[in-house]
Structures are given as structure tokens and as C-alpha cells.
Design a protein around this motif. Structure first.
Motif, short mmCIF file in Angstrom:
data_model
loop_
_atom_site.label_atom_id
_atom_site.label_comp_id
_atom_site.label_asym_id
_atom_site.label_seq_id
_atom_site.Cartn_x
_atom_site.Cartn_y
_atom_site.Cartn_z
N ASP A 1 -6.16 -13.72 20.66
CA ASP A 1 -4.76 -14.07 20.90
C ASP A 1 -3.87 -13.25 19.97
O ASP A 1 -3.92 -13.43 18.75
N THR A 2 -3.09 -12.34 20.53
CA THR A 2 -2.20 -11.51 19.71
C THR A 2 -0.75 -11.71 20.16
O THR A 2 -0.47 -12.19 21.26
N ILE A 3 0.15 -11.33 19.27
CA ILE A 3 1.57 -11.30 19.63
C ILE A 3 2.12 -9.91 19.31
O ILE A 3 1.56 -9.19 18.48
N THR A 4 3.19 -9.55 19.98
CA THR A 4 3.81 -8.25 19.80
C THR A 4 5.03 -8.37 18.91
O THR A 4 5.89 -9.22 19.14
N ILE A 5 5.09 -7.53 17.88
CA ILE A 5 6.20 -7.50 16.94
C ILE A 5 7.06 -6.28 17.21
O ILE A 5 6.55 -5.18 17.46
N LEU A 6 8.38 -6.45 17.16
CA LEU A 6 9.33 -5.35 17.30
C LEU A 6 9.99 -5.11 15.93
O LEU A 6 10.65 -5.99 15.40
N GLY A 7 9.75 -3.93 15.36
CA GLY A 7 10.27 -3.61 14.03
C GLY A 7 11.46 -2.69 14.10
O GLY A 7 11.47 -1.74 14.89
N PHE A 8 12.48 -2.94 13.28
CA PHE A 8 13.68 -2.10 13.35
C PHE A 8 14.24 -1.70 11.99
O PHE A 8 15.20 -0.94 11.90
N GLY A 9 13.64 -2.20 10.89
CA GLY A 9 14.10 -1.86 9.54
C GLY A 9 12.91 -1.40 8.72
O GLY A 9 12.35 -0.33 8.95
N SER A 10 12.47 -2.24 7.78
CA SER A 10 11.27 -1.92 7.00
C SER A 10 10.06 -1.69 7.89
O SER A 10 9.19 -0.88 7.57
N LEU A 11 10.00 -2.40 9.01
CA LEU A 11 8.83 -2.30 9.88
C LEU A 11 8.83 -1.04 10.73
O LEU A 11 7.92 -0.85 11.55
N LEU A 12 9.80 -0.15 10.53
CA LEU A 12 9.71 1.19 11.12
C LEU A 12 8.63 2.00 10.39
O LEU A 12 8.13 2.99 10.90
N SER A 13 8.29 1.57 9.20
CA SER A 13 7.26 2.22 8.39
C SER A 13 5.92 1.56 8.66
O SER A 13 5.77 0.35 8.46
N GLU A 14 4.93 2.35 9.11
CA GLU A 14 3.61 1.75 9.35
C GLU A 14 3.01 1.26 8.04
O GLU A 14 2.38 0.19 7.99
N ARG A 15 3.22 2.01 6.97
CA ARG A 15 2.69 1.58 5.67
C ARG A 15 3.31 0.25 5.25
O ARG A 15 2.60 -0.67 4.81
N SER A 16 4.62 0.14 5.39
CA SER A 16 5.31 -1.09 5.04
C SER A 16 4.86 -2.24 5.95
O SER A 16 4.66 -3.37 5.50
N SER A 17 4.69 -1.93 7.23
CA SER A 17 4.25 -2.95 8.19
C SER A 17 2.87 -3.48 7.82
O SER A 17 2.60 -4.69 7.93
#
Length: 228
Positions: A1-17
């Protein structure tokens, strides 16, 4: 069971994510239509980490807000295990703790890697503009006092377009570097489809007037977290 996250600030960075979601997979680009990306509210974490500037009002963070017919912005998309994050479509307490000030919603998105040719609408989790009332209902006055009032901040979501609120410089630099690392489409979207609290000034215009922001390094202890 997974969910999809939409990143627009810090989560634009894969490392940060991956700092937040170590088990994420399928990190890619998408677009969130009918929303505006805005630096329109203070984030308590900036005060706690000592990177907010009260004197210049450089302490705002990003949110997405509904803007019908607005072209939207480029975001990152990724899947994460639904480990107690959402329960029957409602954010869990643990997830809310991490995104305390936001209204967490399911928003439609377009996958830029694999355009959807059928009529199925894909949705992901998006952190959107809330209200002070929602915050008080969720967390109460004491938490607001500890996270905001004690730093001299009297409202989270009540900042007017002419308030002079500005992006936290360390966070803005991090987001710009993160967007740049994802390629030109993401980078240009961040510069041209992200706005100050006035909803008029783009980040490209703001950085042209304040080039020193990109030369201001985060404190050493935050170098990795805010390094793009």
C-alpha cells in the motif's frame, strides 16, 4: 500500500526528500494544475533553527493554494509506503505532526514522464494553504504560543499581500538549488511560477533584486538539510 507525494519546495530535492521519506521510490517530475505556489506563511521550524530574520521579515515558507484556471507549477512526484500516514483518505496524527500548519489534500497532477492518455485522473498528497482557525482546532493555543507567539509572530495564514513578508533566505536558496538539480523545466517553473505573498512578484524577479540570497550559505549544521 503506497501513497503518492507531490513535492514543491524542499521536496524538489531527492536528497532532502529521502531525509523525510527514506523508502521513497520512482522520484520524477509532474505538474499540479489549478494551484499557485506561494511564499505566504511563516514556518515555525525556521525560528527553531535560527534561520528566520524578523527584522527583514525573511521567514516565510511555501504552500500551494487553489487557483482555478492557473497553469500551476512543476512538482516532484514519488511514492512512499503508507506507514500510518493516511487513514481512509485522512492524514494521520503522525503525518500532521510533520506538516503541522497545512491543509493536506489529494490534488490532481500530470506525470511529465508518462503523459496519461486516458481520462483517469491521478491524484497525490499536496500541502496546501490552511487557516489559523484550523491550526487552533487541531493543536490549540499552547502549541501556537510555543511555535509562533514566542517568536513575535501573531498569525500563520493571515499575512496580507502588502504585508512585506519575504521568503526565508536559507530555505529559498535550498529550493532554487533543488529545482535546478531537476533540470530546466523544473528550474524555470520554480523561478516563474512561484510568487511572493503579493501573488505578483515572481521568484525570478525577487532574486534579480536580491542576488545575495544565492551567495548566503546555511549554518554549517544545516548545510546538508538546506544544501539543495
Amino acid at each position: 500500500d503506497t501513497i503518492t507525494i507531490l513535492g514543491f519546495g524542499s521536496l524538489l530535492s531527492e536528497r532532502s526528500s529521502r531525509m523525510t521519506f527514506p523508502d521513497l521510490r520512482n522520484f520524477r517530475l509532474g505538474r499540479v494544475p489549478n494551484h499557485r505556489r506561494v511564499f505566504a506563511h511563516p514556518a515555525s521550524i525556521f525560528f527553531q533553527r535560527g534561520i528566520a530574520n524578523m527584522e527583514t521579515k525573511e521567514f516565510s515558507s511555501l504552500s500551494a493554494e487553489s487557483a482555478p484556471d492557473f497553469p500551476g507549477f512543476v512538482c516532484t512526484i514519488f511514492e512512499v509506503p503508507n506507514k500510518d500516514m493516511m487513514e481512509d483518505g485522512v492524514p494521520s496524527k503522525a503525518f500532521l505532526e510533520r506538516e503541522e500548519e497545512f491543509n493536506i489534500v489529494q490534488a490532481p497532477f500530470e506525470d511529465l514522464n508518462s503523459p496519461n492518455d486516458d481520462d483517469e485522473t491521478m491524484t497525490g498528497i499536496l500541502c496546501t494553504r490552511a487557516s489559523d482557525e484550523i491550526y487552533f482546532q487541531r493543536w490549540g493555543q499552547e502549541r501556537f504560543d510555543n511555535h509562533y507567539s514566542k517568536y513575535g509572530v501573531s498569525t500563520i495564514w493571515g499575512w496580507e499581500p502588502d504585508s512585506g513578508l519575504k521568503p526565508c533566505a536559507t530555505y529559498l536558496r535550498h529550493c532554487v538549488l533543488a529545482a535546478k538539480s531537476m533540470g530546466d523545466e523544473c528550474y524555470n517553473s520554480f523561478l516563474d511560477e512561484t510568487f511572493l505573498v503579493d501573488r505578483q512578484t515572481t521568484i525570478r524577479e525577487y532574486l534579480e533584486s536580491n542576488p545575495q540570497i544565492m551567495d548566503t550559505l546555511p549554518p554549517p549544521e544545516l548545510a546538508e538539510r538546506y544544501g539543495g
